[in-house]
Motif scaffolding. Structure first.
Motif, PDB file in Angstrom:
ATOM      1  N   GLN A   1     -30.615   5.602  45.782  1.00 15.38           N
ATOM      2  CA  GLN A   1     -30.058   4.251  45.862  1.00 15.38           C
ATOM      3  C   GLN A   1     -30.833   3.266  44.989  1.00 15.38           C
ATOM      4  O   GLN A   1     -30.262   2.336  44.428  1.00 15.38           O
ATOM      5  CB  GLN A   1     -30.031   3.789  47.316  1.00 15.38           C
ATOM      6  CG  GLN A   1     -28.965   4.513  48.140  1.00 15.38           C
ATOM      7  CD  GLN A   1     -28.847   3.933  49.533  1.00 15.38           C
ATOM      8  OE1 GLN A   1     -29.753   4.090  50.339  1.00 15.38           O
ATOM      9  NE2 GLN A   1     -27.743   3.275  49.800  1.00 15.38           N
TER      10      GLN A   1
ATOM     11  N   THR B   1     -29.423   3.688  41.621  1.00 14.36           N
ATOM     12  CA  THR B   1     -28.131   3.002  41.518  1.00 14.36           C
ATOM     13  C   THR B   1     -28.330   1.495  41.364  1.00 14.36           C
ATOM     14  O   THR B   1     -27.674   0.837  40.549  1.00 14.36           O
ATOM     15  CB  THR B   1     -27.282   3.284  42.768  1.00 14.36           C
ATOM     16  OG1 THR B   1     -27.076   4.693  42.885  1.00 14.36           O
ATOM     17  CG2 THR B   1     -25.941   2.579  42.687  1.00 14.36           C
TER      18      THR B   1
ATOM     19  N   THR C   1     -29.698   0.654  37.889  1.00  7.63           N
ATOM     20  CA  THR C   1     -28.625   0.763  36.898  1.00  7.63           C
ATOM     21  C   THR C   1     -27.755  -0.487  36.918  1.00  7.63           C
ATOM     22  O   THR C   1     -27.388  -1.031  35.870  1.00  7.63           O
ATOM     23  CB  THR C   1     -27.763   2.002  37.180  1.00  7.63           C
ATOM     24  OG1 THR C   1     -28.581   3.172  37.097  1.00  7.63           O
ATOM     25  CG2 THR C   1     -26.622   2.115  36.179  1.00  7.63           C
ATOM     26  N   ARG C   2     -27.459  -0.957  38.123  1.00  5.17           N
ATOM     27  CA  ARG C   2     -26.651  -2.170  38.249  1.00  5.17           C
ATOM     28  C   ARG C   2     -27.395  -3.384  37.689  1.00  5.17           C
ATOM     29  O   ARG C   2     -26.811  -4.241  37.025  1.00  5.17           O
ATOM     30  CB  ARG C   2     -26.293  -2.402  39.717  1.00  5.17           C
ATOM     31  CG  ARG C   2     -25.409  -3.622  39.945  1.00  5.17           C
ATOM     32  CD  ARG C   2     -25.128  -3.806  41.431  1.00  5.17           C
ATOM     33  NE  ARG C   2     -24.345  -5.002  41.671  1.00  5.17           N
ATOM     34  CZ  ARG C   2     -23.028  -5.044  41.692  1.00  5.17           C
ATOM     35  NH1 ARG C   2     -22.336  -3.942  41.487  1.00  5.17           N
ATOM     36  NH2 ARG C   2     -22.387  -6.174  41.923  1.00  5.17           N
TER      37      ARG C   2
END
Length: 434
Positions: free
Chosen positions: A138, A141, A144-145
């Protein structure tokens, strides 16, 4: 529940039970789900890099029985993310080592490289359940965002910089300069920007700064319309490549063109308000000065006054000595007026040999004192433009607002009546209306 809210009683009890060695499956599942939910909220929150990294550490140390936690990025990935999104990653994410033998989970972030999530003293039940690996996934993730969002934000910043420049008008000053600095500081790869503008109308320089300039500095300077010098200083996260410098030059050119357009408009407007012979204001500027002085008088309750000055027997000067001499006398008297008034007073050529002086925050007595000084100094001020045998004098009418008039037009008319009374009484004197 936000990561900044206090832990619920149930979460706190579960953490304490795991710390005490109660590793039943329900507690492990509950805390794993709770932490995943909190991390999912962070991923969806569109946070900046530093806030996201700190929030992850807060979640893992507050919602799980973990005392220490670090997020690490392979140092080889730092330049890539730094160049891509324009912030100093080392300030937010440090590759560090915890005491002893911490648990470690690897993850990968596109455009960044390998990363690690370190946690100290992870309970065996959480370790067996793959808790840290799921958390690391997570984190990847979320990072990356963050990178994607930062890319979009920086791309939008370049467009905003152009919009800010395009939106400038003749009123631009230090506030707009600050907006320009902030826009340039948000460009891809930039960590700070400073803009300095130097012009006579600024009585020197005005400047604005945003972010950190001293890192890999790049400077651009240009001149606008002959009277404004602009310097742009940018600090880059790493030494900028040719593409970034080319983009910077495009934006600097756009800024130069925008300011050049505005400065030309300012100059043309000033010329339209200026009497070309004497260099002081003309009748158009008089209307603005009268309106501004009246507005101030109405707002403050203070009076305002005007002087209407007329050079005595000026037609004889033109007829006897020629118009060149007459023009020199007009310019000399305009210089006398400009040197005799305060900074917030306005001096204009009303027409022909008549001059209007607008005096904010001044009553008729103060205006009369100024008129007396002008009467005394007029012959000497005009003497260099005239033959020795001619002595130039002036007659002056005085009117005070709102004592003798309620509008600017009526005020000038009252001063005009007082002026002609001074003429009738023998010239070289001042008279007040009312």
């Amino acid at each position: 529940m936000s990561v900044l809210d206090p832990l619920s009683r149930m979460q706190a009890d579960a953490v304490e039970q795991l710390r005490a060695g109660d590793h039943n499956e329900f507690l492990v599942g509950f805390l794993t789900t709770s932490v995943k939910l909190e991390l999912s909220n962070l991923v969806a929150a569109d946070l900046d890099l530093q806030t996201f990294a700190q929030a992850v550490v807060d979640v893992l140390t507050q919602h799980a029985p973990i005392d220490q936690c670090l997020i690490g990025i392979d140092p080889a990935g730092l330049p890539r993310i730094g160049a891509a999104v324009g912030f100093d990653v080392e300030l937010a994410l440090k590759h560090d080592t915890l005491a002893g033998h911490p648990d470690t989970a690897l993850f990968a972030v596109e455009q960044v490289g390998a990363g690690t999530l370190h946690a100290q003293d992870v309970p065996s039940a959480l370790r067996t359940a793959g808790f840290l690996g799921e958390a690391a996934s997570q984190v990847a993730t979320g990072l990356t965002r963050v990178v994607e969002s930062e890319h979009l934000r920086r791309k939008a910043a370049a467009a905003k910089a152009l919009r800010v420049v395009a939106g400038l008008d003749e009123r631009w000053n230090v506030a707009e300069l600050s907006e320009i600095a902030a826009a340039f500081a948000s460009l891809p790869g930039v960590c700070g920007a400073a803009v300095t503008a130097t012009a006579a109308r600024f009585a020197g320089s005005i400047s604005a700064e945003h972010g950190r300039i001293g890192v890999n500095p790049v400077e651009r300077s240009f001149q606008v319309d002959g009277g404004l010098e602009v310097r742009l200083d940018l600090g880059f996260v790493e030494t900028p490549d040719a593409d970034r410098l080319s983009r910077l030059d495009e934006l600097a050119d756009a800024l130069q063109l925008g300011l050049d357009r505005i400065e030309q408009n300012i100059r043309l407007a000033a010329e339209a308000d200026t009497d070309q012979l004497t260099g002081i204001g003309n009748r158009r500027r008089a209307s603005k000065a009268l309106a501004q002085a009246r507005q101030r008088a109405d707002a403050t309750g203070e009076p305002m006054s005007v002087l209407l000055c007329d050079l005595d027997h000026f037609k004889q000067v033109n007829d006897r000595f020629g118009h060149d001499t007459g023009d020199a006398v007009l310019a000399a008297f305009a210089g006398l007026l400009s040197s005799a008034v305060r900074a917030n007073d306005s001096v204009v050529r009303w027409g022909g040999e008549e001059f209007l002086v607008v005096l904010p925050s001044c009553n008729a007595r103060g205006a009369a004192a100024l008129a007396g000084r002008l009467l005394e100094r007029c012959p000497e001020a005009c003497a260099p433009a005239l033959p020795p045998e001619h002595r130039q004098t002036v007659s002056i009418g005085i009117a005070e607002y709102p004592l003798v008039a309620r509008t600017p037009e009526a005020l000038v008319s009252a001063a005009d009546d007082a002026l002609y009374r001074a003429k009738r009484e023998g010239r070289n004197r001042h008279c007040a209306a009312g």
